[in-house]
Structures are given as structure tokens and as C-alpha cells.
Write a protein that holds these residues in place. Sequence first.
Motif, PDB file in Angstrom:
ATOM      1  N   ALA A 195       0.862  -1.171   0.000  1.00  0.00           N
ATOM      2  CA  ALA A 195       0.000   0.000   0.000  1.00  0.00           C
ATOM      3  C   ALA A 195       0.904   1.229   0.000  1.00  0.00           C
ATOM      4  O   ALA A 195       1.633   1.461   0.949  1.00  0.00           O
ATOM      5  CB  ALA A 195      -0.903   0.003   1.227  1.00  0.00           C
ATOM      6  N   THR A 196       0.852   2.020  -1.067  1.00  0.00           N
ATOM      7  CA  THR A 196       1.925   2.985  -1.280  1.00  0.00           C
ATOM      8  C   THR A 196       1.500   4.446  -1.329  1.00  0.00           C
ATOM      9  O   THR A 196       2.319   5.288  -1.694  1.00  0.00           O
ATOM     10  CB  THR A 196       2.652   2.652  -2.601  1.00  0.00           C
ATOM     11  N   ALA A 197       0.270   4.790  -0.975  1.00  0.00           N
ATOM     12  CA  ALA A 197      -0.120   6.194  -1.058  1.00  0.00           C
ATOM     13  C   ALA A 197      -0.432   6.824   0.281  1.00  0.00           C
ATOM     14  O   ALA A 197      -0.760   7.995   0.343  1.00  0.00           O
ATOM     15  CB  ALA A 197      -1.335   6.359  -1.986  1.00  0.00           C
ATOM     16  N   HIS A 198      -0.363   6.073   1.363  1.00  0.00           N
ATOM     17  CA  HIS A 198      -0.525   6.701   2.674  1.00  0.00           C
ATOM     18  C   HIS A 198       0.743   7.498   2.985  1.00  0.00           C
ATOM     19  O   HIS A 198       1.776   7.354   2.341  1.00  0.00           O
ATOM     20  CB  HIS A 198      -0.827   5.655   3.746  1.00  0.00           C
ATOM     21  N   MET A 227       8.658  19.754 -17.029  1.00  0.00           N
ATOM     22  CA  MET A 227       7.724  19.174 -16.065  1.00  0.00           C
ATOM     23  C   MET A 227       6.456  18.724 -16.788  1.00  0.00           C
ATOM     24  O   MET A 227       5.685  19.545 -17.298  1.00  0.00           O
ATOM     25  CB  MET A 227       7.382  20.213 -14.991  1.00  0.00           C
ATOM     26  N   LEU A 228       6.236  17.401 -16.832  1.00  0.00           N
ATOM     27  CA  LEU A 228       5.096  16.853 -17.561  1.00  0.00           C
ATOM     28  C   LEU A 228       3.825  16.812 -16.721  1.00  0.00           C
ATOM     29  O   LEU A 228       2.729  17.046 -17.238  1.00  0.00           O
ATOM     30  CB  LEU A 228       5.416  15.441 -18.049  1.00  0.00           C
ATOM     31  N   GLY A 229       3.975  16.479 -15.423  1.00  0.00           N
ATOM     32  CA  GLY A 229       2.778  16.373 -14.612  1.00  0.00           C
ATOM     33  C   GLY A 229       3.012  15.589 -13.345  1.00  0.00           C
ATOM     34  O   GLY A 229       4.146  15.361 -12.927  1.00  0.00           O
ATOM     35  N   LEU A 230       1.911  15.160 -12.740  1.00  0.00           N
ATOM     36  CA  LEU A 230       1.936  14.497 -11.442  1.00  0.00           C
ATOM     37  C   LEU A 230       1.705  12.995 -11.605  1.00  0.00           C
ATOM     38  O   LEU A 230       0.989  12.554 -12.508  1.00  0.00           O
ATOM     39  CB  LEU A 230       0.864  15.084 -10.531  1.00  0.00           C
ATOM     40  N   HIS A 231       2.305  12.252 -10.690  1.00  0.00           N
ATOM     41  CA  HIS A 231       2.175  10.793 -10.682  1.00  0.00           C
ATOM     42  C   HIS A 231       1.694  10.339  -9.319  1.00  0.00           C
ATOM     43  O   HIS A 231       2.200  10.782  -8.287  1.00  0.00           O
ATOM     44  CB  HIS A 231       3.523  10.146 -11.001  1.00  0.00           C
ATOM     45  N   SER A 232       0.719   9.431  -9.301  1.00  0.00           N
ATOM     46  CA  SER A 232       0.182   8.896  -8.057  1.00  0.00           C
ATOM     47  C   SER A 232       0.040   7.390  -8.184  1.00  0.00           C
ATOM     48  O   SER A 232      -0.294   6.868  -9.249  1.00  0.00           O
ATOM     49  CB  SER A 232      -1.196   9.516  -7.762  1.00  0.00           C
ATOM     50  N   MET A 269      -0.853  13.343 -16.522  1.00  0.00           N
ATOM     51  CA  MET A 269      -1.065  12.839 -15.169  1.00  0.00           C
ATOM     52  C   MET A 269      -1.082  11.317 -15.221  1.00  0.00           C
ATOM     53  O   MET A 269      -1.668  10.724 -16.131  1.00  0.00           O
ATOM     54  CB  MET A 269      -2.383  13.341 -14.576  1.00  0.00           C
ATOM     55  N   ASP A 270      -0.428  10.687 -14.242  1.00  0.00           N
ATOM     56  CA  ASP A 270      -0.378   9.222 -14.164  1.00  0.00           C
ATOM     57  C   ASP A 270      -1.064   8.779 -12.876  1.00  0.00           C
ATOM     58  O   ASP A 270      -0.705   9.237 -11.795  1.00  0.00           O
ATOM     59  CB  ASP A 270       1.077   8.737 -14.191  1.00  0.00           C
ATOM     60  N   LEU A 271      -2.038   7.885 -13.017  1.00  0.00           N
ATOM     61  CA  LEU A 271      -2.781   7.399 -11.858  1.00  0.00           C
ATOM     62  C   LEU A 271      -2.256   6.063 -11.356  1.00  0.00           C
ATOM     63  O   LEU A 271      -2.864   5.443 -10.484  1.00  0.00           O
ATOM     64  CB  LEU A 271      -4.272   7.292 -12.199  1.00  0.00           C
ATOM     65  N   GLY A 272      -1.129   5.601 -11.888  1.00  0.00           N
ATOM     66  CA  GLY A 272      -0.492   4.401 -11.386  1.00  0.00           C
ATOM     67  C   GLY A 272      -1.173   3.126 -11.834  1.00  0.00           C
ATOM     68  O   GLY A 272      -1.948   3.104 -12.789  1.00  0.00           O
TER      69      GLY A 272
END
Length: 463
Positions: A195-198, A227-232, A269-272
Motif C-alpha cells: 500500500a503505497t499512497a498513505h 515538467m510533464l505532470g503528477l504521478h500517483s 497525469m499518471d494514476l499508477g
Amino acid sequence: MTHEAGWAHAPGALRGPSWLRTPGDVNALVPQLWSTTAHKAGGDLVIGGVALADLVAEHNTPAYVLDEEDFRSRARAFRDAFAGWDVYYAGKAFLCTAVARWIAEEGLCLDVCSAGELTVALRAGVDPRRIGYHGNNKSISELRRAVAAGIGRIIVDSVTEIERLEMITADTGLTARVMLRVTAGVEAHTHEYIATAHEDQKFGLSITSGDAFDAVRRLQAAEGIEMLGLHSHIGSQIFDASGFEVAARRVLALHARVADELGVAMPEMDLGGGFGIAYTTQDDPSEPGQLAAEMARIVDHECRALGVDRPRLSIEPGRAIVGPSVCTVYTVGTVKPVTLDAGAVRTYVSVDGGMSDNVRTALYDADYSCTLANRESAAPATLARVVGKHCEAGDIVVRDEFLPADVAPGDLVAVPGTGAYCRSMASNYNHALRPPVIAVRDGVARVVVRRETEDDLLATDVG
């Protein structure tokens, strides 16, 4: 409460988990656990048109059996379902040069997270512009190589990494294309280690604390960095899109804040990834089409609410593509009935592999299934535990499964769903030799990763 003598002696220990049912036919496959070409023919397990008994006669055991057509069809399913998105295959699940080529041929991008994985990708001829590079501790030399190779996107994980990239781009005059990994404070319902987003973990920069926004500001201002964007990424073995909803809302809110306060509309944006598979009958994963529709709905709703244009989106499936495409075949060495309290008996089926080729049961308490692969049995089903040959009590491959009561030394047992992280995390524990990966398709078997030899084992032993 744990029984004072251990789990094996606890009341009901031999009943198996609540989801495991006694099969009507102990010889039958549960289709959703296996690759699409897998079937039984007269008791023989056949995959990709190859009977595993014949494959074993030539290549021995243990061996990972990779269904090429199944792998390719799953890659295409994600590509087609997420049309208009970029689909990055997560190479950490399993990567070799053949798989890297298949991914490229099916129109997917590739995600790597080490210098070794990058080497495999480049050796396979993957276009560097279609590679994403992850990692929470990329060295200066690794970053130099990535920038020099023209990697399509480097997923930045810390302020230190930003400093390194600023130095490298200033020295070389080259441009680094980057995304920033952020933590959205969402914890997927999975094992703590995956679990990697906490907030309390090593990956990414926190949205809540403001660290992520400060990092974006610095990246936007840096010379030589695009800067391309955000990754989650919220975790692994996730069965629906509900966890992505909260994460997407928070990441898109940061995306909108950057546009509002810095005047920059980040294009991507990357949602993983983390999409799950069925290891046993208790698992009910979503199909790519369902995931795509739900995730698109979530993103479009949030973009409308925030008044921002939808960025170009990407995902990173790994396990969901390769996991069901592989099974591991073993030879039974011993069968040992062990009498426990009140006369209960547990049957231990020992095979010629174990935690060196599949550490997930020991590491994550993962569940697996299995089947007798070389013959049909008329014996009744018995609850068994399939264990490895290593000098560890926790060396368990399949914790609970029904096998024919006449399972015996020399039989073949096949475990489905072993494509993700089994070969990737395999080790030489007890100086075991790592098994080969054998691709099967249209009745032909070919080795794509050969079995290790004792010479391989000793090659780095300079003593």
C-alpha cells in the motif's frame, strides 16, 4: 487469538479458509485462475498447446510457464480499453528482453525502476521515449544515463533527485522530462508493504504537507527540466476503482492549484497501477474495460468540478497483464501426513521449489491455488499444504488447497497466477538455482530465460 502451540494447532486449523470449498471434481481447473489457453486433456494440464508433462520431460522442474498469447491478449485489452491513455507495463512485475519486445509490439510503453531493468529495456530495443523511470533513490550515474538515453519520463521522488537533475542538465545541456510522484493520503486495502499512497512510507512527496507543491514550483522554474505532470500510485492488488476516486480528486486539486498559482497547465497525469488478479476463488478483479470507464468518469467529474482541462492520462498495469499468464510447475518429492491435536491430519506435499521461486506466500501471506498437472485421479479430495524444500518452516507455496488424496512423489503440481513478482523476486536462498521461464504458444515451447546452473551460482564467488 493465536493458539499457544502455534497456528497449526488452533481450533479449526484443518478446515481451511472460509472461502475455500471442497471441489466437485478435484481434477477440474477454475478457469478464472488460469491463462486463457490452459485446459486439461486426459488429466494432463495443457498450456499454449503444450502438455506440461512433455515440457517437464525436456526442461525439468521447477519451471515458470509463460503463455505468450494470454500475455499479449491482456496487454491488448488494456491498450484498447484505455484508448487515448498511455499504458505503461510495469516491468518490475516480470521483465526479460522477450517480454519487453512483446510489450513494444503490442503498442504499450514500459515502466522500469532500476538500472538493470533499464538495461533490459534498451537491450530489447524499446524506444527510450516510451520508457518511464521510477525509483525513490536514483543515483547520479543512473540519472545521467537516463537523461543521456532520452528517457521519455523520469518520475521524480524527492528534492534530492531534483537537485541531481538540475546539476546533470546544467552539465550536459540536455533536457530531462519528468513527472513528480506525490502521495495522496489514500491507503489501498492491501498488505502494508504494497500500500503505497498513505503518508508514512518512502515514496513520493506529500500533497497534504505542501511538499509536493513546493517541488512542482522548483521543477517548473528549473532550467533543463520539462515538467510533464503528477504521478500517483495507491497500492497493489486493487479490485475496483473506488480507491482511485479519492486519489484522483486530491491529485487533480494539486494540478488545478499549479495552474492557478503558477500559471502552468501541466499536460499529463499518471494514476499508477496496482490492478489485481484472481489468485484464488475469493478474488474478483475488474476487467480493463470496467476500470477504464470508471477511472475516466472519476477524472472527468473532478476536472469539471475544478474547471480544468483533462490532462493526458496514463496507467501502469503489471500484475494484471503478466500475473495470470504464468504458472509454475513443480515435481512432488514427498507427501507427509502429520497428525495434530484430536487426531486431525494435515497433508504436507513437498515440491522441488519453494520460497526461492515464490516468496510471496512467506512475505505477504499471499494465497495461491494449484492442481495436479500430469494425470487424472479418481481419489477423493483432501486438504493439503504445498510446501517447498528450503530450510524454513515458513517455506509455504500454497497454504490450503484440495488435491487428490493419492497425490504421490513424482506427480506434477502446477500453481497458477505466478507471473507477477515470483521470478522477479526469486533468490538463491539455500543456494537454489532460479528456474527457467519457458514461453509456450501454438504447441511450441521456447526458453526465454534459461535455468541457472551451478557455474552461474559460483561465477561471483571469488574465493
